[in-house]
Motif scaffolding. Structure first.
Motif, PDB file in Angstrom:
ATOM      1  N   THR A 143       0.568  -1.210  -0.091  1.00 28.48           N
ATOM      2  CA  THR A 143       0.062   0.005   0.068  1.00 28.48           C
ATOM      3  C   THR A 143       0.898   1.437   0.131  1.00 28.48           C
ATOM      4  OG1 THR A 143      -0.228   0.263   2.169  1.00 28.48           O
ATOM      5  CG2 THR A 143      -1.797  -1.378   1.215  1.00 28.48           C
ATOM      6  N   MET A 144       2.240   1.207  -0.011  1.00 28.17           N
ATOM      7  CA  MET A 144       3.064   2.417   0.111  1.00 28.17           C
ATOM      8  C   MET A 144       3.823   2.429  -1.193  1.00 28.17           C
ATOM      9  SD  MET A 144       4.414   1.481   3.926  1.00 28.17           S
ATOM     10  CE  MET A 144       3.309   1.132   5.376  1.00 28.17           C
ATOM     11  N   ARG A 145       4.744   3.451  -1.208  1.00 22.48           N
ATOM     12  CA  ARG A 145       5.476   3.938  -2.371  1.00 22.48           C
ATOM     13  C   ARG A 145       6.740   4.113  -2.192  1.00 22.48           C
ATOM     14  NH1 ARG A 145       1.600   8.600  -5.320  1.00 22.48           N
ATOM     15  NH2 ARG A 145      -0.475   7.370  -5.546  1.00 22.48           N
ATOM     16  N   GLU A 146       7.555   4.114  -3.308  1.00 22.83           N
ATOM     17  CA  GLU A 146       8.910   4.114  -3.232  1.00 22.83           C
ATOM     18  C   GLU A 146       9.350   5.712  -2.618  1.00 22.83           C
ATOM     19  OE1 GLU A 146      12.945   4.331  -6.131  1.00 22.83           O
ATOM     20  OE2 GLU A 146      10.973   4.218  -6.841  1.00 22.83           O
ATOM     21  N   GLY A 147      10.186   5.888  -1.637  1.00 22.69           N
ATOM     22  CA  GLY A 147      10.504   7.091  -1.226  1.00 22.69           C
ATOM     23  C   GLY A 147       9.909   7.533   0.088  1.00 22.69           C
ATOM     24  N   GLU A 148       8.723   6.511   0.335  1.00 22.15           N
ATOM     25  CA  GLU A 148       7.860   7.009   1.471  1.00 22.15           C
ATOM     26  C   GLU A 148       8.865   6.692   2.852  1.00 22.15           C
ATOM     27  OE1 GLU A 148       3.416   5.759   3.317  1.00 22.15           O
ATOM     28  OE2 GLU A 148       4.107   5.295   1.075  1.00 22.15           O
ATOM     29  N   ARG A 149       8.638   7.402   3.890  1.00 24.51           N
ATOM     30  CA  ARG A 149       9.441   7.162   5.139  1.00 24.51           C
ATOM     31  C   ARG A 149       8.424   6.536   6.070  1.00 24.51           C
ATOM     32  NH1 ARG A 149      13.873   9.455   7.218  1.00 24.51           N
ATOM     33  NH2 ARG A 149      13.838  10.951   5.448  1.00 24.51           N
ATOM     34  N   VAL A 150       8.888   5.221   6.454  1.00 26.92           N
ATOM     35  CA  VAL A 150       7.946   4.604   7.433  1.00 26.92           C
ATOM     36  C   VAL A 150       8.778   4.556   8.868  1.00 26.92           C
ATOM     37  CG1 VAL A 150       6.825   3.228   5.806  1.00 26.92           C
ATOM     38  CG2 VAL A 150       8.849   2.319   6.972  1.00 26.92           C
ATOM     39  N   THR A 151       8.074   4.397   9.995  1.00 28.12           N
ATOM     40  CA  THR A 151       8.705   3.860  11.089  1.00 28.12           C
ATOM     41  C   THR A 151       8.706   2.446  11.467  1.00 28.12           C
ATOM     42  OG1 THR A 151       8.433   6.259  11.927  1.00 28.12           O
ATOM     43  CG2 THR A 151       8.699   4.725  13.607  1.00 28.12           C
ATOM     44  N   LEU A 152       9.665   2.047  12.002  1.00 28.81           N
ATOM     45  CA  LEU A 152       9.735   0.523  12.187  1.00 28.81           C
ATOM     46  C   LEU A 152      10.007   0.608  14.043  1.00 28.81           C
ATOM     47  CD1 LEU A 152      12.071  -1.679   9.869  1.00 28.81           C
ATOM     48  CD2 LEU A 152       9.534  -1.348  10.060  1.00 28.81           C
ATOM     49  N   THR A 153       9.324  -0.194  14.863  1.00 29.42           N
ATOM     50  CA  THR A 153       9.706  -0.475  16.179  1.00 29.42           C
ATOM     51  C   THR A 153       9.901  -1.624  16.397  1.00 29.42           C
ATOM     52  OG1 THR A 153       7.586   1.268  16.553  1.00 29.42           O
ATOM     53  CG2 THR A 153       8.369   0.280  18.382  1.00 29.42           C
ATOM     54  N   VAL A 154      11.003  -1.647  17.250  1.00 33.03           N
ATOM     55  CA  VAL A 154      11.542  -3.082  17.575  1.00 33.03           C
ATOM     56  C   VAL A 154      11.960  -2.989  19.159  1.00 33.03           C
ATOM     57  CG1 VAL A 154      12.535  -3.200  15.185  1.00 33.03           C
ATOM     58  CG2 VAL A 154      13.943  -2.477  17.106  1.00 33.03           C
ATOM     59  N   PHE A 155      12.101  -4.344  19.601  1.00 29.09           N
ATOM     60  CA  PHE A 155      12.802  -4.526  20.968  1.00 29.09           C
ATOM     61  C   PHE A 155      14.103  -4.903  20.675  1.00 29.09           C
ATOM     62  CE2 PHE A 155       8.633  -4.608  23.441  1.00 29.09           C
ATOM     63  CZ  PHE A 155       9.077  -3.786  24.430  1.00 29.09           C
ATOM     64  N   ARG A 156      15.080  -4.493  21.152  1.00 31.41           N
ATOM     65  CA  ARG A 156      16.571  -4.740  21.139  1.00 31.41           C
ATOM     66  C   ARG A 156      17.210  -5.071  22.638  1.00 31.41           C
ATOM     67  NH1 ARG A 156      20.449  -1.724  17.140  1.00 31.41           N
ATOM     68  NH2 ARG A 156      18.824  -2.428  15.738  1.00 31.41           N
ATOM     69  N   ASP A 157      17.458  -6.190  22.951  1.00 28.26           N
ATOM     70  CA  ASP A 157      17.872  -6.337  24.416  1.00 28.26           C
ATOM     71  C   ASP A 157      16.847  -5.889  25.466  1.00 28.26           C
ATOM     72  OD1 ASP A 157      20.166  -7.638  23.488  1.00 28.26           O
ATOM     73  OD2 ASP A 157      21.276  -5.805  23.280  1.00 28.26           O
ATOM     74  N   ASP A 158      15.439  -5.985  25.141  1.00 29.68           N
ATOM     75  CA  ASP A 158      14.631  -5.457  25.710  1.00 29.68           C
ATOM     76  C   ASP A 158      14.273  -4.095  26.067  1.00 29.68           C
ATOM     77  OD1 ASP A 158      13.727  -8.191  26.620  1.00 29.68           O
ATOM     78  OD2 ASP A 158      14.934  -8.360  28.254  1.00 29.68           O
ATOM     79  N   ARG A 159      15.023  -3.305  25.043  1.00 30.44           N
ATOM     80  CA  ARG A 159      14.928  -1.785  24.900  1.00 30.44           C
ATOM     81  C   ARG A 159      14.126  -1.513  23.706  1.00 30.44           C
ATOM     82  NH1 ARG A 159      19.734   2.519  24.069  1.00 30.44           N
ATOM     83  NH2 ARG A 159      18.310   4.449  23.895  1.00 30.44           N
ATOM     84  N   LEU A 160      13.083  -0.607  23.789  1.00 29.25           N
ATOM     85  CA  LEU A 160      12.431  -0.221  22.645  1.00 29.25           C
ATOM     86  C   LEU A 160      13.124   0.722  21.854  1.00 29.25           C
ATOM     87  CD1 LEU A 160       9.317  -0.815  21.699  1.00 29.25           C
ATOM     88  CD2 LEU A 160       8.462   1.057  22.536  1.00 29.25           C
ATOM     89  N   ARG A 161      12.898   0.313  20.688  1.00 30.75           N
ATOM     90  CA  ARG A 161      13.746   1.265  19.743  1.00 30.75           C
ATOM     91  C   ARG A 161      12.989   1.499  18.520  1.00 30.75           C
ATOM     92  NH1 ARG A 161      19.546   0.511  19.991  1.00 30.75           N
ATOM     93  NH2 ARG A 161      19.480   2.302  18.251  1.00 30.75           N
TER      94      ARG A 161
END
Length: 602
Positions: A540-558
């Motif tokens: 549903t998205m386009r080339e050049g669009e900025r998205v935000t990925l949310t992850v846990f790394r070593d139990d810390r939200l990034r």
């Protein structure tokens, strides 16, 4: 009469002399399977007049080129002389035991070994079955390594033994091996497995199935027999008297290991009802059986004779495994299990995967083969970016090599001829080969130099000329019709309620943003995401669009801001040319051995 008496006297002296030669006998017990402990006894009789006997357990097993902690499973060890008196012993290394024999003519060694590694195809024992890879269970003395021996198995009550070893007719569950290496390369399945016997070209074969599943035994036997026949036709012989296909069915079953006169395979119990999964399984059968020639008899020089206690370095695993991977599916096509179109679909995936792996441009096949002991089997999380895969890349190079030989000889010769030629010269003479030997045979068969080919694709990491190779058989690539979806450059795996990132392609948007392997992916643009809907959201998205990925790394939200791009490699499909030349059409038909009805299919 004098002549007869002389012959009898000579025979008596010969037998008496032989009786004094050292003899080896092994015994395997499993009195309490639920403990996962095998009980091993080794009797050395008529020993030389030595003061010490050193026993060792290998640190690796054939088919898996990585140092294993096999000796770590030993939970008890003892040694006695022929009268039962204890002998002093001590460990001299992680996998070596030195026994002070006091010049005893007979030494008996007993040990128990923990067996709980069915998945590694090394050793396993539980209340349902037992499995033994000899190199993972049986110790050996280097001095007596090449002597013939016997193995007596004491199965748990109600169980039986299946093995490629030849039985002794007058002693139940007793088998003979020509030496330790033969024993180490002859697996044992002990349990309630079902054994189905069939014959191909006058040779006995056994399909031994442990576990329950949805298989049709008659169909399975017929299909495996057809694969055996196809391979026999390829190589021109079946180099054994009896062969065993071991198959263990379990929820997480998969993979296989080749042995001298057998192979060990795993599969899920109900895959036989799924046409695609079943064909993949037949590909596994084809792969492991092709090893009967390529690697078990036609061996790289570095593993012509195994050194059990250390790494055995070779630069030819791309041939041992990669060329085998090329032929496993190809021979399924020739045997009629895969259609031309199905094979083209698999070839399309191979090309897409080859071009999408950054590591293919950074590591050569010769280097990957040599470093298998420290890299391939270690499963580094960054292997995709910095290492090649001598299985898939080796198969790809084998395909291009085959097409090159067919092109320069106008389809008069092929890689088939190369393998059969080097097999006759090396395997039958008991000597190993090198990459240089293979190159020399290619040049002899094709009548031209392959120096540049080997420099670029075996010792180098050049991009493969896929389109040029495909054209030899009248095939070409076309971009996949579907509109391209923006690309993150990650792969993920759902683990329960968590979604873990399993790879990040170097140079991809996620890589440049700082996303890493093993991050737990939580959300895309603030909304939870799972493996099943990552691509659906991206569509549903386009080339050049900025998205935000949310992850846990070593139990810390990034959080990471990622700018979407189109994939750097455009996926392709392999299709037939609209107007192939007569030579291209003939080459395609001979390469795949297509039935007449398929030779002109679109």
């Amino acid at each position: 009469m004098k002549v007869l008496l002389g012959l009898l006297a000579g025979l008596t002296l010969f037998n008496a002399t032989m009786a004094q030669h050292p003899t080896l006998s092994y015994t395997l017990g499993m009195s309490r399977p639920s403990t996962h402990l095998f009980e091993v006894e080794i009797t050395f009789a008529n020993l030389d007049d030595d003061t010490a006997l050193v026993l060792m357990l290998p640190v690796w097993r054939p088919g898996r080129y990585v140092v294993l902690d096999l000796a770590g499973g030993i939970v008890s060890f003892e040694a006695v002389d022929g009268s039962g008196h204890p002998l002093v012993w001590k460990k001299t290394g992680k996998s070596a035991w030195m026994i002070e024999t006091k010049r005893s003519a007979e030494v008996v060694v007993r040990y128990r070994i923990l067996a709980d590694e069915f998945a590694l195809r090394t050793r396993g024992l539980n209340s349902e079955r037992g499995f033994v890879d000899g190199s993972a269970v049986f110790m050996f003395a280097e001095k007596y390594r090449w002597l013939p021996l016997t193995l007596t198995v004491h199965p748990f009550p109600g169980w039986h033994v299946t093995t490629p070893l030849d039985p002794l007719s007058d002693r139940p569950n007793t088998f003979v091996a020509r030496n330790y290496d033969h024993l180490a390369d002859s697996p044992l399945e002990i349990g309630t497995q079902k054994d189905f016997v069939f014959h191909v070209r006058g040779k006995q074969h056994i399909l031994s199935i442990a576990g329950e599943g949805s298989y049709d035994s008659a169909r399975l036997v017929a299909d495996i027999a057809a694969i055996v026949e196809q391979h026999a036709a390829f190589w021109g012989e079946l180099p054994y008297d009896r062969y065993v296909f071991f198959l263990a069915l379990s929820a997480n079953g998969g993979g296989g290991t080749e042995h001298e006169n057998s192979c060990v395979m795993g599969a899920r119990p109900f895959l036989f009802q799924d046409s695609s999964a079943y064909k993949n399984f037949l590909g596994l059968v084809s792969h492991e059986f092709f090893h009967t020639w390529n690697v078990k008899r036609l061996r790289p020089a570095g593993i012509t004779s195994y050194v059990w206690m250390e790494e055995n370095y070779v630069e030819e695993l791309w041939v041992a495994e990669g060329t085998t991977s090329y032929y496993d599916d190809l021979l399924l096509v020739r045997a009629g299990f895969l259609s031309e179109q199905e094979y083209r679909t698999r070839l399309s995936k191979a090309i897409n995967d080859d071009r999408a792996r950054p590591g293919n441009a950074r590591q050569s096949l010769a280097e990957a083969s040599f470093d298998a002991w420290i890299k391939y089997w270690k499963s580094s999380k960054h292997a995709l970016n910095y290492e090649t895969d001598y299985y898939s890349r080796g198969a790809a190079v084998s395909f291009v090599l085959d097409m090159t030989i067919r092109r320069v000889t106008e389809n008069c010769r092929s890689l088939d001829d190369v393998l059969r030629t080097i097999y006759r010269r090396c395997a039958t003479a008991g000597r190993g080969y090198t990459n240089a030997d293979l190159q020399a045979v290619c040049e002899e068969v094709a009548g031209t130099s392959f120096k540049t080919f080997f420099e670029h694709f075996v010792y180098g990491a050049r991009p493969l000329p896929w389109e040029e190779a495909l054209a030899v058989v009248g095939l070409e690539t076309v971009p996949q019709a579907a509109e391209q979806t923006p690309w993150l450059g990650i792969t993920t795996m759902d683990e329960g309620q968590k979604t873990r990132i399993t790879s990040v392609v170097a140079g991809s948007p996620a890589f440049d943003a700082g996303v890493d392997v093993n991050d737990e992916l939580v959300a895309l643009n603030g909304y939870r995401v799972r493996s099943s809907d990552v691509n659906a959201r991206l569509r549903t998205m386009r080339e050049g669009e900025r998205v935000t990925l949310t992850v846990f790394r070593d139990d810390r939200l990034r959080t990471f801001d990622v700018v979407l791009q189109l994939p750097s490699v455009t996926p392709i499909n392999v299709v037939k040319m609209q107007k192939p030349t007569p030579l291209q059409a003939i080459t395609l038909a001979s390469w795949l051995s297509l039935p007449t009805s398929e030779k002109d299919s679109p």
